[in-house]
Design a protein around this motif. Structure first.
Motif, short mmCIF file in Angstrom:
data_model
loop_
_atom_site.label_atom_id
_atom_site.label_comp_id
_atom_site.label_asym_id
_atom_site.label_seq_id
_atom_site.Cartn_x
_atom_site.Cartn_y
_atom_site.Cartn_z
N UNK A 87 -17.07 -68.23 17.27
CA UNK A 87 -16.52 -69.31 18.07
C UNK A 87 -16.77 -69.09 19.55
N UNK A 88 -16.45 -70.10 20.35
CA UNK A 88 -16.62 -70.02 21.79
C UNK A 88 -15.64 -69.01 22.39
N UNK A 89 -16.02 -68.50 23.55
CA UNK A 89 -15.19 -67.52 24.26
C UNK A 89 -14.68 -68.12 25.56
N UNK A 90 -13.46 -67.74 25.93
CA UNK A 90 -12.88 -68.17 27.19
C UNK A 90 -13.23 -67.14 28.27
N UNK A 91 -13.63 -67.63 29.43
CA UNK A 91 -13.94 -66.72 30.53
C UNK A 91 -12.67 -66.37 31.29
N UNK A 92 -12.24 -65.13 31.16
CA UNK A 92 -11.06 -64.65 31.87
C UNK A 92 -11.43 -64.27 33.30
N UNK A 93 -12.58 -63.63 33.42
CA UNK A 93 -13.12 -63.27 34.73
C UNK A 93 -14.63 -63.13 34.58
N UNK A 94 -15.29 -62.77 35.66
CA UNK A 94 -16.74 -62.58 35.62
C UNK A 94 -17.14 -61.49 34.62
N UNK A 95 -16.20 -60.57 34.37
CA UNK A 95 -16.51 -59.41 33.53
C UNK A 95 -15.66 -59.34 32.27
N UNK A 96 -15.04 -60.45 31.88
CA UNK A 96 -14.15 -60.41 30.73
C UNK A 96 -14.13 -61.76 30.02
N UNK A 97 -14.33 -61.72 28.69
CA UNK A 97 -14.31 -62.91 27.84
C UNK A 97 -13.28 -62.70 26.74
N UNK A 98 -12.69 -63.81 26.27
CA UNK A 98 -11.60 -63.72 25.30
C UNK A 98 -11.80 -64.71 24.16
N UNK A 99 -11.61 -64.24 22.91
CA UNK A 99 -11.64 -65.11 21.74
C UNK A 99 -10.21 -65.42 21.34
N UNK A 100 -9.78 -66.68 21.51
CA UNK A 100 -8.41 -67.07 21.20
C UNK A 100 -8.13 -66.99 19.71
N UNK A 101 -9.13 -67.28 18.89
CA UNK A 101 -8.92 -67.28 17.44
C UNK A 101 -8.65 -65.87 16.91
N UNK A 102 -9.45 -64.91 17.34
CA UNK A 102 -9.32 -63.54 16.83
C UNK A 102 -8.54 -62.62 17.76
N UNK A 103 -8.11 -63.15 18.90
CA UNK A 103 -7.36 -62.34 19.88
C UNK A 103 -8.14 -61.09 20.28
N UNK A 104 -9.42 -61.27 20.53
CA UNK A 104 -10.30 -60.18 20.91
C UNK A 104 -10.79 -60.38 22.34
N UNK A 105 -10.82 -59.28 23.10
CA UNK A 105 -11.32 -59.31 24.46
C UNK A 105 -12.63 -58.52 24.53
N UNK A 106 -13.62 -59.09 25.16
CA UNK A 106 -14.91 -58.44 25.33
C UNK A 106 -15.18 -58.28 26.83
N UNK A 107 -15.53 -57.05 27.22
CA UNK A 107 -15.67 -56.75 28.64
C UNK A 107 -17.08 -56.26 28.99
N UNK A 155 -21.00 -65.65 22.18
CA UNK A 155 -19.97 -66.14 21.27
C UNK A 155 -19.25 -64.95 20.67
N UNK A 156 -18.16 -65.20 19.99
CA UNK A 156 -17.43 -64.12 19.33
C UNK A 156 -18.25 -63.63 18.14
N UNK A 157 -18.54 -62.34 18.05
CA UNK A 157 -19.34 -61.83 16.93
C UNK A 157 -18.62 -61.86 15.59
N UNK A 158 -17.30 -62.07 15.61
CA UNK A 158 -16.57 -62.12 14.35
C UNK A 158 -16.49 -63.55 13.81
N UNK A 159 -15.91 -64.46 14.58
CA UNK A 159 -15.72 -65.84 14.10
C UNK A 159 -16.85 -66.77 14.54
#
Length: 295
Positions: free
Chosen positions: A10-30, A4-8
């Motif tokens: 919330x759930x994360x969107x899977x952009x790819x196998x190696x990349x997740x995105x938090x729409x609420x905080x506009x943060x990308x985790x790789x 999950x997003x460590x800030x909010x």
């Protein structure tokens, strides 16, 4: 384990196998080099000096090896021969840990360092995630390449874990809890991710009966670092040690009850308090495991 997003949180969107995105905080985790990076941008700044200092000291001390067999032998043998006494303690604590882990546990190895514990638990069939700030391939999460076992690797701090609530059956602080800047917040976050009947285990953090002895230890430690490395390595305002009273206070604050397990580290180790008393020195640190089981 679901991220999950460590800030909010919330759930994360899977952009790819190696990349997740938090729409609420506009943060990308790789995921980079096999490690998911979940340290928030502002916290990277907060920990930058600590990471730099810590890595410099560990490299100077030689706590690494180019040989994979060094890592795979831990904690039962230090093939470098440099810190054998330290690893004897870790081995005894690990044997005690094995006795209290439940079957089919999902384990967070918090403060995983080079991943030796994650490796051992993974080989025993546990679903393990190694969590640490350090990414380097010598003494940090990057050392995972030396192992043949499979476990997840996550860069994260103690208080903003990227895991869903009640999703982890065991949280193990692997000789790391004393680096926390706030014990209450750290334990509260562990309780958040802990499943019913799950365990929090604080392993191999220094414990004293007297806070004065703990403060003396910290002063000695800072002086030694200044003399040897030119800096005190105190950029984090860590609590640095435990006391029995502090653990009782934490239990009362959080509504938890501790069980303190003291492995036998040998006759010489057991005699340390007596020798310290006879020589007029401060109380030596104890180690062991502090265990709480969620009701």
């Amino acid at each position: 384990m679901k991220f999950i997003c460590p800030r909010c949180r919330g759930d994360l969107q899977e952009i790819s196998e190696f990349e997740l995105f938090c729409a609420r905080d506009k943060l990308t985790f790789k995921q980079e080099n096999g490690i998911w990076k979940f340290l928030l941008p502002e916290r990277e700044t907060h920990y930058a000096r600590f990471i730099s200092d810590y890595e410099a000291v560990r490299r100077f001390e030689g706590r690494f090896s180019p040989d994979s067999s060094y890592y795979r032998a831990l904690p039962f043998k230090d093939t470098s021969g440099k810190f054998s006494a330290d690893w004897e303690i870790r081995a005894a604590s690990f044997r005690a840990l094995q006795k209290i882990l439940t079957a089919e546990s999902t384990v967070l190895d918090v403060g995983a360092g080079n991943g030796w514990l994650s490796n051992r638990l993974s080989l025993s069939g546990y679903d393990v995630c190694a969590v640490d700030l350090l990414l380097n391939p010598e003494d940090g999460l990057g050392a995972w390449t030396h192992y043949q076992s499979q476990f997840a690797k996550v860069q994260s701090e103690f208080v903003n874990l990227p895991f869903s609530g009640k999703s982890v059956s065991t949280v193990v602080f692997n000789a790391s809890f004393h680096y926390s800047e706030n014990y209450e917040e750290t334990l509260a976050e562990s309780l958040r991710v802990l499943s019913p009947k799950g365990k929090i285990i604080i392993m191999d953090s220094p414990v004293y009966h007297s806070a004065e002895s703990g403060e003396q230890m910290v002063a000695e430690w800072k002086a030694a670092f200044l003399s040897r490395y030119g800096f005190a390595s105190d950029s984090l305002k860590s609590e640095n040690y435990l006391t029995y009273r502090r653990m009782d206070e934490l239990g009362e604050m959080l509504g938890i009850a501790w069980n303190h397990i003291r492995p036998f580290y040998g006759v010489r180790w057991a005699a340390r308090p007596l020798w310290a008393h006879l020589r007029g020195r401060r109380e030596p640190a104890e180690f062991g495991l502090w265990v709480v089981t969620r009701s």
